[in-house]
Every structure is written in C-alpha cells, then in structure tokens.
Motif scaffolding. Structure first.
Motif, PDB file in Angstrom:
ATOM      1  N   GLU A  92       0.849  -1.188   0.000  1.00  0.00           N
ATOM      2  CA  GLU A  92       0.000   0.000   0.000  1.00  0.00           C
ATOM      3  C   GLU A  92       0.883   1.235   0.000  1.00  0.00           C
ATOM      4  OE1 GLU A  92      -3.061   2.184   2.951  1.00  0.00           O
ATOM      5  OE2 GLU A  92      -3.617   0.139   2.407  1.00  0.00           O
ATOM      6  N   SER A  93       0.966   1.873  -1.154  1.00  0.00           N
ATOM      7  CA  SER A  93       1.772   3.081  -1.278  1.00  0.00           C
ATOM      8  C   SER A  93       1.156   3.967  -2.347  1.00  0.00           C
ATOM      9  CB  SER A  93       3.213   2.732  -1.671  1.00  0.00           C
ATOM     10  OG  SER A  93       3.243   2.258  -3.004  1.00  0.00           O
ATOM     11  N   ASP A  94       1.556   5.218  -2.338  1.00  0.00           N
ATOM     12  CA  ASP A  94       1.079   6.135  -3.369  1.00  0.00           C
ATOM     13  C   ASP A  94       1.532   5.675  -4.752  1.00  0.00           C
ATOM     14  OD1 ASP A  94      -0.150   7.574  -1.385  1.00  0.00           O
ATOM     15  OD2 ASP A  94       1.101   9.359  -1.586  1.00  0.00           O
ATOM     16  N   ALA A  95       2.715   5.075  -4.837  1.00  0.00           N
ATOM     17  CA  ALA A  95       3.217   4.581  -6.127  1.00  0.00           C
ATOM     18  C   ALA A  95       2.321   3.463  -6.662  1.00  0.00           C
ATOM     19  CB  ALA A  95       4.662   4.102  -5.988  1.00  0.00           C
ATOM     20  N   THR A  96       1.897   2.573  -5.782  1.00  0.00           N
ATOM     21  CA  THR A  96       0.999   1.477  -6.198  1.00  0.00           C
ATOM     22  C   THR A  96      -0.337   2.048  -6.671  1.00  0.00           C
ATOM     23  OG1 THR A  96       2.028  -0.021  -4.600  1.00  0.00           O
ATOM     24  CG2 THR A  96      -0.138  -0.653  -5.439  1.00  0.00           C
ATOM     25  N   ILE A  97      -0.845   3.000  -5.934  1.00  0.00           N
ATOM     26  CA  ILE A  97      -2.121   3.629  -6.304  1.00  0.00           C
ATOM     27  C   ILE A  97      -1.981   4.379  -7.628  1.00  0.00           C
ATOM     28  CG2 ILE A  97      -3.815   5.394  -5.636  1.00  0.00           C
ATOM     29  CD1 ILE A  97      -3.229   4.490  -2.672  1.00  0.00           C
ATOM     30  N   ALA A  98      -0.887   5.107  -7.801  1.00  0.00           N
ATOM     31  CA  ALA A  98      -0.650   5.832  -9.061  1.00  0.00           C
ATOM     32  C   ALA A  98      -0.567   4.850 -10.223  1.00  0.00           C
ATOM     33  CB  ALA A  98       0.620   6.666  -8.970  1.00  0.00           C
ATOM     34  N   ASP A  99       0.050   3.708  -9.994  1.00  0.00           N
ATOM     35  CA  ASP A  99       0.152   2.675 -11.017  1.00  0.00           C
ATOM     36  C   ASP A  99      -1.241   2.143 -11.395  1.00  0.00           C
ATOM     37  OD1 ASP A  99       1.751   0.809 -12.666  1.00  0.00           O
ATOM     38  OD2 ASP A  99       1.020  -0.711 -11.262  1.00  0.00           O
ATOM     39  N   GLU A 143      -0.494  13.805 -14.912  1.00  0.00           N
ATOM     40  CA  GLU A 143      -0.281  14.535 -13.655  1.00  0.00           C
ATOM     41  C   GLU A 143       0.208  13.637 -12.514  1.00  0.00           C
ATOM     42  OE1 GLU A 143      -3.408  18.264 -14.019  1.00  0.00           O
ATOM     43  OE2 GLU A 143      -4.117  16.394 -13.138  1.00  0.00           O
ATOM     44  N   ILE A 144      -0.191  12.373 -12.529  1.00  0.00           N
ATOM     45  CA  ILE A 144       0.184  11.501 -11.409  1.00  0.00           C
ATOM     46  C   ILE A 144       1.466  10.704 -11.672  1.00  0.00           C
ATOM     47  CG2 ILE A 144      -2.183  11.397 -10.561  1.00  0.00           C
ATOM     48  CD1 ILE A 144      -2.358   8.524 -11.658  1.00  0.00           C
ATOM     49  N   ARG A 145       2.097  10.928 -12.793  1.00  0.00           N
ATOM     50  CA  ARG A 145       3.370  10.240 -13.090  1.00  0.00           C
ATOM     51  C   ARG A 145       4.411  10.473 -12.008  1.00  0.00           C
ATOM     52  NH1 ARG A 145       3.905  11.563 -19.542  1.00  0.00           N
ATOM     53  NH2 ARG A 145       2.288  10.105 -20.188  1.00  0.00           N
ATOM     54  N   VAL A 146       4.397  11.639 -11.411  1.00  0.00           N
ATOM     55  CA  VAL A 146       5.385  11.953 -10.370  1.00  0.00           C
ATOM     56  C   VAL A 146       5.235  11.075  -9.139  1.00  0.00           C
ATOM     57  CG1 VAL A 146       5.698  14.351 -11.117  1.00  0.00           C
ATOM     58  CG2 VAL A 146       3.979  13.811  -9.393  1.00  0.00           C
TER      59      VAL A 146
END
Length: 148
Positions: A92-99, A143-146
């Motif tokens: 559970e991380s922002d990177a997983t959610i962004a993916d 926008e969420i690539r970062v």
C-alpha cells in the motif's frame, strides 16, 4: 433512416461514456482514502469531481432520449476491485495507487477511443463529451506520473 442511426449511435456512445465515468469514479473512491500525499489526493478528488460534472451532462442527454445509461458489468467491477485490493495488500503506497489509476486511465482512454470510432454517426455533442472525458483521463495519467 439517417436520424435513427444518429440517435442509436448517440445513445450507445453516451451509455459507454456513462459506464466509463462510473468505473473511473469507483476506482478513485476505492483508493483515495489510502493516498498519503495531499497533492495526489487533491488531483484524484478533482478528477472525480470533473467526472461527476460530466456525468450530470450525460445523464441529462440520456434522459432526453429516454435512456437510463449503463452500469458496469458486475464481473468487470469485481475483477477491478480484486486487482486493486490484491495490489494494495502487497504494497500500500502512493506509487501502487498511481500505477493502478494510470492503468485505469489508459484502459479507459483506449475503450473510449474505440467507442468513438465504432459509433461514428453519433451527434457532435456526444462526441465532444466523450472527447472531454478522454482529455480528463489523459491529463490525470500525466499529472500523477510523479507519484509512480
């Protein structure tokens, strides 16, 4: 005959747009509370609000045609939920959610373009609505690539 085809393609295109919005809103609502970065959370909520505003326009048009729109296939919705929760349970991380959101945006854009091509006789108002939805999805993915 031409008017019937325009009306038929318009309704079908609006239904698919309605479905895409419901799937997008559902995906955002499923993950937004797990997002830790406030900027990322704001981007998701802003996108959800844009989806809802567009949905209101679509519902109005569908109502004029005497149509109620299209709900997601329960199997597709269930599979999406399963994929999201499986990935989040592993990490559970922002990177997983962004993916996950990026994948959803890309899939949405692909399907929306397919329907735009498939229902060529749809009226310009409906085509413009779906193009606006495509732009919203493409913009969010960028926008969420970062956060990937």
């Amino acid at each position: 005959m031409v008017n019937k085809m325009i009306e038929s393609d318009t309704i079908k295109l609006l239904r698919e747009c309605d479905l895409g919005i419901k799937m997008g809103v559902s995906a955002i609502e499923e993950v937004v509370e797990s997002v830790k970065n406030e900027e990322f959370k704001c981007l998701l909520l802003e996108c959800r609000n844009k989806h809802m505003a567009l949905k209101n326009e679509i519902v109005t048009l569908l109502h004029e045609y005497g149509d109620k729109g299209k709900d997601p296939n329960p199997l597709a919705k269930g599979m999406s939920w399963l994929k999201t929760n499986a990935k989040l349970s592993l990490k559970e991380s922002d990177a997983t959610i962004a993916d996950l959101i990026t994948d959803g945006c890309n899939m949405g854009v692909k399907f929306l373009h397919r329907y735009l091509n498939q229902y060529k006789a749809a009226d310009e108002i409906s085509k413009n609505l779906i193009k606006r939805l495509i732009n919203i999805e493409e913009k969010l993915a960028i926008e969420i690539r970062v956060f990937l």
